[in-house]
Design a protein around this motif. Sequence first.
Motif, PDB file in Angstrom:
ATOM      1  N   ASP A  60     -29.317 105.370  27.576  1.00  9.47           N
ATOM      2  CA  ASP A  60     -28.894 104.405  28.592  1.00  9.47           C
ATOM      3  C   ASP A  60     -30.044 104.138  29.565  1.00  9.47           C
ATOM      4  OD1 ASP A  60     -27.642 102.917  30.564  1.00  9.47           O
ATOM      5  OD2 ASP A  60     -25.781 104.072  30.488  1.00  9.47           O
ATOM      6  N   GLU A  96     -30.550 101.594  31.493  1.00 10.50           N
ATOM      7  CA  GLU A  96     -30.069 101.044  32.761  1.00 10.50           C
ATOM      8  C   GLU A  96     -29.642 102.163  33.712  1.00 10.50           C
ATOM      9  OE1 GLU A  96     -26.629  97.953  34.457  1.00 10.50           O
ATOM     10  OE2 GLU A  96     -26.990  98.155  32.301  1.00 10.50           O
ATOM     11  N   TYR A  97     -28.946 103.140  33.174  1.00  5.12           N
ATOM     12  CA  TYR A  97     -28.540 104.270  34.005  1.00  5.12           C
ATOM     13  C   TYR A  97     -29.767 105.030  34.510  1.00  5.12           C
ATOM     14  CZ  TYR A  97     -26.204 108.548  35.523  1.00  5.12           C
ATOM     15  OH  TYR A  97     -25.758 109.610  36.279  1.00  5.12           O
ATOM     16  N   ASP A 101     -32.806 103.976  34.986  1.00 11.79           N
ATOM     17  CA  ASP A 101     -33.541 103.199  35.978  1.00 11.79           C
ATOM     18  C   ASP A 101     -32.881 103.258  37.352  1.00 11.79           C
ATOM     19  OD1 ASP A 101     -35.193 102.511  33.911  1.00 11.79           O
ATOM     20  OD2 ASP A 101     -34.441 100.461  33.698  1.00 11.79           O
ATOM     21  N   LYS A 102     -31.557 103.292  37.370  1.00 12.07           N
ATOM     22  CA  LYS A 102     -30.811 103.212  38.632  1.00 12.07           C
ATOM     23  C   LYS A 102     -30.651 104.568  39.307  1.00 12.07           C
ATOM     24  CE  LYS A 102     -26.497 101.295  40.519  1.00 12.07           C
ATOM     25  NZ  LYS A 102     -25.243 100.555  40.183  1.00 12.07           N
TER      26      LYS A 102
END
Length: 889
Positions: free
Chosen positions: A316, A318-319, A321-322
Amino acid sequence: MEQGKEKPRNKGALTRRSFLAWSALAGGTAALAGGLAGCNLSTAGPSLQETGGKAPAGVWKTGACMNNCSCGSSRCLLRVYVEDGVPLKVRTDEEGTESIEVLQRRACPRGRAQINNMLSPARIKYPMKRKGWSPGNPNGQMRGKDEWERISWDEALDYIAAEMKKVIDQYGTKGILCSASSAIGYTYFDQTVCLLDALGGSLHNEAGTISFGSWSVADTHMIGGWGMMNGLHPLCMKDSQLHVLFGCNWVSNKGGNTAYQLSWAREQGSKVIIIDPWLNQTAQALADEWIPILPGTDTALVIGICYHWIENNQYDQEYLDKYTIGFDADHMPEGAPKEENWKDYVLGTYDGEPKTPEWAEKRCNVPAARIRELAEQIAAAKTVNFAAAQSTSKIPAGEQFVQSFYTMALMHGGIGSRGNCMGWAGMREVGAAGLSIGDPLGKATHPVNPLNPTGAPVYMAYPIPQWSALQDTSAWENLEPSECWQSILDGEYGRDIWPGGKKPLDIHAIYFGGYANGLNALPNANAGIKAVRKMDFVWGANPFFDPSRQYCDIVLPVAAWWEKADVANSGMAEVVYWYDQIMPPLFEARTEGHIAEELAKRMGVDPAKVNTMTYKERGFASVQGATFTDVKTGEKMPLIGLTKEDIAEFGVDAEPQEGKITFSELKAKGYYKYPVDPKSDAIPVPYAAFYADPVANPLKTASGKFEIYCAALAFMVNSVGYSQISPIGKWQIGDPQHGHGTQTEEYPLLLWTPHSLRRAHTVDDNVISLREAYPQECFISMVDAQARGIRNGDLVLMSSPHGKVLRPAKVLTTLVPGAVALQDGAWLQIDEATGIDIGGDPNILQAPKASGGGSQSWTATLVQVEKYTGNIKLEPDKRREIVLPQGVE
């Protein structure tokens, strides 16, 4: 190895062919249809026929089960039938119909055996001293061998006070090792620790973790808090489609309800995969799949999984990165070398060594195809519970496993959402009800330990010094537990890189108290025996004549838990118990508070400073301060109502109070359980606030995020000098004489030490019924046994550079070749003629080496196992006599 016999070259070495042959044989057990077998035990009280037609004369009371089965997260119900002060029967929780919302708190075999424990012949009956000891001639070499004689309480206390004064006058309190817990919880409360603090400070061996492995310091800096509190709530177990458990054996380790809760999750559709060197009880009963692995090599497996994900874009991004920093070159913290990111390390971009599943197979012996299959299974699951046992990180530089393990979970994503979890303490009933008891200790009134200033190691939670916080780096004193005994023999401890270098050490007396069995429970026990025999004076206080007390000069009988005053207690957040005094103290046993007061009088210290409350006052404080948290409003309110009559019973001055239940109800029933709604929003989800808004709710890390690249962790661990680690998780051989890849012809096997249902650590090893049910055996693979001519039941000699242990062999087809196991906690018993331990204590074999953040790195100790050909005749555990003090009745 027996003298006069030529040692075969590389005897019993594991070959790839033998491992594959074993894999084929054991393959039938790798895919499991887990299920729980139940047993319906009779729990009825005495019948009229049994009592001659008369009504039973006794009463049922609620007894304490203070076994530390799982670092305090389990407390089970014991109902004890007592006649004339004698406990005769034990029952457990039988209330209503079992449901996942309101569980029966059923005791495991250890709890059900507590009558045999409390009435054990190993109870210390009265004060005793060694016959060969006198104040002017300690005759230390006879410790552990001498006969004993009974003395009066006044004699014993006078002797102890005089010897304490002698040592303190010449060396200060730093001349006394206090082998009793400084983290004074009610389970281990020993007011003699307070006395030593009042006299100038108690010197402990707690600058390291015994239970928690390499998690504590890593948790602080990488995830922003203690991960022990971040396990899944049991009612959330069903929300995880997949449970991936590294080294977890909850059926044995935690007892109680954990097996039922995991079974319930499976019934709701969850799948369970257990990764462990043997097909443990939990795997047998509850796992869908078992993946055998060499002990101490989990890091390689984790990295191989992550390689497959990166290779196939199954993580993941996106996870990451955040919510994280350090995964790839584009998300490194400011100033950090770009090439030190996790992704490029796994791919081998800069070191030229891709960490493929084939790379991992060579290190952990899990076939590459199986690693890829496991990676696919995890990636396909939307919600995953990643759980690892503490022991997985008890390896040299074990923080590297912790970092890799957390990174794997973060790559999967979703941490902070329901059903996605990463942790190491298993299930945690924390937060959904918020039940708690009052403080029965009065900690704020205890003397402060001058040897433990701000910045000094914090027992278990942050067990290494923080040099920047220490105003005077020479002011603190606290030994690292793994190296404790060798440090005493060497006269120094620490590392040369410490401010001022290694710290001098001059111990002349040892106190074994606080229920601790330090001589038995710390690595390199043979060095411990040498250190103890060098002392000017050794004394102990305990209910039982365990190995630590066997090597004392004077021992005092302490009242056991069932003999103490009434008190409320809770090991879970959803149940509170009332513990009755089951029976009066046996023989001449007295409480720790009484002992500390009497010693204080003789030492010129106000007794009220070392024992600040009566036991009645402690019981009252536990009840009056018990609270219940409204899960909707967060408001805390009194849990237990008290009337004037209740207060008068405690003999204290206080005002009545309303509560959710009355004190009379609590006493009559013995417990209060809070029913939790499985659909309730109040059931805690670890990191939920951070997941919802990472900016508004940052983690307590340097970056406010999960730190895959964690410079603070590497700096703190490296500043202590036990290990050198990278800011990211890496595979490394942290000790050239420990773990897979370091085996030798002399020591080709890897030892690990799982828990046993026979004991809670070293507690209960004096119980004959448990000895019979769970003998202490050397678990050895069929492959390794055949190579050595060993059959099931044969006596085998287990050897390491630090000692030898004699045990019967348990030959298993369900244990990975190349590894052997000896379950933890058995009471050592040295055969003085040969130096061999016939009790089966694995700490005879364990190396005295600290690691990382003060972790005991004993998983995968190098050993050899051979068929025993000597003259010792070893009786089965159930018939081997309990060690009793010779010379007294």
